[in-house]
Every structure is written in C-alpha cells, then in structure tokens.
Design an enzyme around this catalytic site. Sequence first.
Site, PDB file in Angstrom:
ATOM      1  N   LYS A 122       0.802  -1.227   0.000  1.00 41.62           N
ATOM      2  CA  LYS A 122       0.000   0.000   0.000  1.00 41.62           C
ATOM      3  C   LYS A 122       0.832   1.273   0.000  1.00 41.62           C
ATOM      4  O   LYS A 122       0.325   2.336  -0.331  1.00 41.62           O
ATOM      5  CB  LYS A 122      -0.975   0.003   1.196  1.00 41.62           C
ATOM      6  CG  LYS A 122      -2.120  -0.976   1.003  1.00 41.62           C
ATOM      7  CD  LYS A 122      -3.180  -0.802   2.064  1.00 41.62           C
ATOM      8  CE  LYS A 122      -4.285  -1.829   1.901  1.00 41.62           C
ATOM      9  NZ  LYS A 122      -5.263  -1.773   2.987  1.00 41.62           N
ATOM     10  N   LYS A 204      -4.325 -10.019  -7.101  1.00 45.53           N
ATOM     11  CA  LYS A 204      -5.670 -10.210  -6.545  1.00 45.53           C
ATOM     12  C   LYS A 204      -6.610  -9.100  -7.032  1.00 45.53           C
ATOM     13  O   LYS A 204      -6.165  -7.986  -7.325  1.00 45.53           O
ATOM     14  CB  LYS A 204      -5.615 -10.264  -5.018  1.00 45.53           C
ATOM     15  CG  LYS A 204      -5.288  -8.964  -4.370  1.00 45.53           C
ATOM     16  CD  LYS A 204      -5.484  -8.993  -2.855  1.00 45.53           C
ATOM     17  CE  LYS A 204      -5.201  -7.599  -2.315  1.00 45.53           C
ATOM     18  NZ  LYS A 204      -5.386  -7.401  -0.918  1.00 45.53           N
ATOM     19  N   LYS A 207      -9.816  -3.245  -4.650  1.00 45.85           N
ATOM     20  CA  LYS A 207     -10.526  -1.968  -4.750  1.00 45.85           C
ATOM     21  C   LYS A 207      -9.636  -0.883  -5.338  1.00 45.85           C
ATOM     22  O   LYS A 207     -10.099   0.057  -5.939  1.00 45.85           O
ATOM     23  CB  LYS A 207     -10.927  -1.482  -3.345  1.00 45.85           C
ATOM     24  CG  LYS A 207     -12.102  -2.185  -2.741  1.00 45.85           C
ATOM     25  CD  LYS A 207     -12.303  -1.689  -1.295  1.00 45.85           C
ATOM     26  CE  LYS A 207     -12.980  -2.744  -0.457  1.00 45.85           C
ATOM     27  NZ  LYS A 207     -12.922  -2.520   0.970  1.00 45.85           N
TER      28      LYS A 207
HETATM   29  P1  TYM Z   1     -10.900  -5.305   3.282  1.00 42.55           P
HETATM   30  O1  TYM Z   1     -11.982  -4.305   3.434  1.00 42.55           O
HETATM   31  O2  TYM Z   1      -9.727  -4.979   2.454  1.00 42.55           O
HETATM   32  O3  TYM Z   1     -11.487  -6.659   2.695  1.00 42.55           O
HETATM   33  C1  TYM Z   1     -12.652  -7.255   3.251  1.00 42.55           C
HETATM   34  C2  TYM Z   1     -12.570  -8.762   3.084  1.00 42.55           C
HETATM   35  O4  TYM Z   1     -12.507  -9.115   1.693  1.00 42.55           O
HETATM   36  C3  TYM Z   1     -11.444 -10.032   1.488  1.00 42.55           C
HETATM   37  N1  TYM Z   1     -10.900  -9.845   0.133  1.00 42.55           N
HETATM   38  C4  TYM Z   1     -10.763 -10.816  -0.768  1.00 42.55           C
HETATM   39  N2  TYM Z   1     -11.067 -12.132  -0.703  1.00 42.55           N
HETATM   40  C5  TYM Z   1     -10.818 -12.868  -1.822  1.00 42.55           C
HETATM   41  N3  TYM Z   1     -10.285 -12.365  -2.961  1.00 42.55           N
HETATM   42  C6  TYM Z   1      -9.968 -11.053  -3.053  1.00 42.55           C
HETATM   43  N4  TYM Z   1      -9.459 -10.553  -4.171  1.00 42.55           N
HETATM   44  C7  TYM Z   1     -10.202 -10.220  -1.921  1.00 42.55           C
HETATM   45  N5  TYM Z   1     -10.012  -8.897  -1.666  1.00 42.55           N
HETATM   46  C8  TYM Z   1     -10.445  -8.690  -0.399  1.00 42.55           C
HETATM   47  C9  TYM Z   1     -10.425  -9.678   2.571  1.00 42.55           C
HETATM   48  O5  TYM Z   1      -9.545 -10.746   2.824  1.00 42.55           O
HETATM   49  C10 TYM Z   1     -11.324  -9.370   3.749  1.00 42.55           C
HETATM   50  O6  TYM Z   1     -11.694 -10.563   4.421  1.00 42.55           O
HETATM   51  N6  TYM Z   1      -7.938  -5.733   7.225  1.00 42.55           N
HETATM   52  C11 TYM Z   1      -9.276  -6.084   6.774  1.00 42.55           C
HETATM   53  C12 TYM Z   1     -10.364  -5.394   7.587  1.00 42.55           C
HETATM   54  C13 TYM Z   1     -10.346  -5.686   9.038  1.00 42.55           C
HETATM   55  C14 TYM Z   1     -10.538  -6.936   9.660  1.00 42.55           C
HETATM   56  C15 TYM Z   1     -10.469  -6.703  11.075  1.00 42.55           C
HETATM   57  C16 TYM Z   1     -10.784  -8.228   9.189  1.00 42.55           C
HETATM   58  C17 TYM Z   1     -10.145  -4.781  10.040  1.00 42.55           C
HETATM   59  N7  TYM Z   1     -10.229  -5.380  11.258  1.00 42.55           N
HETATM   60  C18 TYM Z   1     -10.628  -7.729  11.996  1.00 42.55           C
HETATM   61  C19 TYM Z   1     -10.951  -9.253  10.113  1.00 42.55           C
HETATM   62  C20 TYM Z   1     -10.868  -9.005  11.484  1.00 42.55           C
HETATM   63  C21 TYM Z   1      -9.353  -5.670   5.319  1.00 42.55           C
HETATM   64  O7  TYM Z   1      -8.410  -5.218   4.769  1.00 42.55           O
HETATM   65  O8  TYM Z   1     -10.527  -5.790   4.743  1.00 42.55           O
END
Ligand code: TYM
Length: 341
Positions: A122, A204, A207
């Site tokens: 990032k 992957k 967003k």
């Molecule tokens: P975020 O918002 O980036 O993503 C949300 C969820 O989507 C999954 N994801 C994917 N899964 C499969 N293929 C993809 N290309 C893909 N892109 C995203 C992510 O793995 C995630 O499960 N750090 C976390 C947010 C968070 C969190 C937490 C998660 C904050 N606190 C506590 C679990 C527990 C995140 O970046 O989400």
Amino acid sequence: MHESRSNGAGQRHRVFSGIQPSGSFHLGNYLGAIRNWVAQQPLYDNIFCIVDLHALSLPTTRNQLRANILHLANVLFASGLDPEASIVFIQSDVSEHAELCWLLNSVTQFGELRRMTQFKDKTGGKEEQVSAALFDYPVLMAADILLYDTDLVPVGEDQTQHLELTRDVATRFNARYGDTFVLPKADIKETGARIMSLEDPTKKMSKSDASPNAAIALTDTPDVIRRKIRRAVTDSGSEVVAGPDKPALTNLLTIYSLFEGEPIPEIERRYAGKGYGAFKQDLAEVVVAGIEPIQRRLTELEADPSFAREALAAGAERARTRAARKMAVVRDRMGLGLADG
Ligand code: TYM
C-alpha cells in the site's frame, strides 16, 4: 466443512470479521468474505464490523467516508447479514477499539509491522509520506479481534499475515500480563479466498486497482458485468480447464463454481470442446443472476436508510457492553489507573 461450532464450555464459537468502508465492493470481497459470513451466520456468535478507523489510514474526506459507511452497511444487509442474528456495527462507535490498539502497540515490535506485506504494497514505494496509521493498521486489526475473545476470523487469504501478527501480539501480551486474550484462528476457505484481477490473474482483485475492468463491483449493471467478463484475459490454449498453468481460467472457473455451487471438474466437463467464448458468455449470466437479488435488496435499503442506521446503533450498543467488560480486565492487568486502589 465447518469448524466445530462450540467450545468446550458449550458456548458457540465467537466469530469476528471486518471490512473497510472504502469505495466499491467487488466479487473478491463478496466471495472471499461476505458470502461466508452470511452462510455461517446461524452457526456462530457473530460480530461484523465496518472498520471506519482503518479507512482513515489512506486519504479520504468527511463526506466520502460517511457515504461509504452507509453504502457498506446496506451492501452487508442486502447480502444477507441479519442484524438480529449477528452484531453489525461501526468500529468508531466503540471507542475501546482505538484504546486497545494503543495498549497493544506497547507489545508490538516495529520490525514486525515493517515486515507486513500489505503495508509494503500500500505504500507504493512512498514509505516516507504514508500515514503512521497505515503502518499501525495491523495493530488496530488485532485490537478488533482480541477485544471480543474471538475464536474464528473469516477472511480472504490476503489477511493471513495480519492474523499471524494478531496471534503473536496476543501471545506476547498473555506471557507478560497473564492469560488475557483468546488466540484466534483464521477461517480461510479453500475456494474463493483469493479472487484474482480479470486483467492480470497473477494479482488479486482489488478496490485500489487503477483499471476499472480488473474488478467486478457488486453494483455493476448486467451490461457492465457482461463486458468485463468478455474482456477478461484468458490463458493460452482454448480448453476450459483449471490448473496451475492456467491462472486466468482457474479464476473464472472459481467464480462460476462459487455462484452455482457446482464443483469445478463438472463445469470443465460440460464445457469440454466448447471454447472460451461460450464459457464466458454463460459465466456472465451466472454472475449477473448471482448478484441480482443483492442489487434488488440494495435498492430497497438505499431508499430507507433508517434500517441501516437503527441496526448499526443497536449493534454498537451490544458491542460496547462486551468491549467495556474486556477493557476493564485489560486495564487492570496492565496496571493502568488506580481504579481498584
Ligand atoms: P478489506 O476491506 O480490504 O477486505 C474485506 C474482506 O474481503 C477479502 N478480500 C478478498 N477475498 C478474496 N479475494 C480477493 N481478491 C479479496 N479482496 C479482499 C479480505 O480478505 C477481507 O476478508 N484488514 C481487513 C479489515 C479488518 C478486519 C479486522 C478483518 C479490520 N479489522 C478484523 C478481520 C478481522 C481488510 O483489509 O478488509
């Protein structure tokens, strides 16, 4: 299959997961995370969090963040999260998350955070200019999880390293201050945990991809979905088969398989000798039909924002009670304040 659903004391396992309110949500978010949260909802004691504090780690504006939070809440409810069955809330409504993050910072090593691959990705080579919040992001995530004695964290594969850090931080805290935190396990599915970009199947779906054709958003219209899938890159050859040397087809077959609930070998058999064109055309219809009910419900919810507002307020209330109870223990263990003389 599912992990066992309860712990030794007969209580249902606690599930916690979070998602950032940052723009549009794509098939990776849905197939890798949200869909599993919904499917497993009846099995566990669930907490799902809209992590708006995490969203501050990258530049945003007040109006953008507000709009994104409400949109995400509606997407989650439209996808099937039930605020009666699960606690769904906004992270900043429960101030204990930020507080525990600070306390856990004291048992987290600078070097551990520097090794986080998501941080490196990032920063985009501009390490000197990114916010300190981006660097500390995984500690806030650890706080989210540890605050609720979480057993299972259903996430996509990209969160594996953050979950390992969470366990390391909890282990270090427990060793220093006595057994306080449950060590959580990542719940990462074999299929769908890493949905890839439609333009480059070695990356992957994300967003933040600069190209709008790399990801299918949950709000894309049927025509946009059809166009993106028609344009999706394929592998050399013409057979519709998955395999390590066929990353693009493997990704498209995975998406098909998850929406239709059909194993990949059966899909391969059906398309034997038919070529990429026919497969892509059908895949587009599968995706359109798969997200149509979500889009329909989303339109209804967007017409009545009070549903999300009320559900989130009630969710925050329930989360706050649990978080406050845990923080009282943590503060006491660490020797903060003089509450008990
Ligand atoms: P975020 O918002 O980036 O993503 C949300 C969820 O989507 C999954 N994801 C994917 N899964 C499969 N293929 C993809 N290309 C893909 N892109 C995203 C992510 O793995 C995630 O499960 N750090 C976390 C947010 C968070 C969190 C937490 C998660 C904050 N606190 C506590 C679990 C527990 C995140 O970046 O989400």
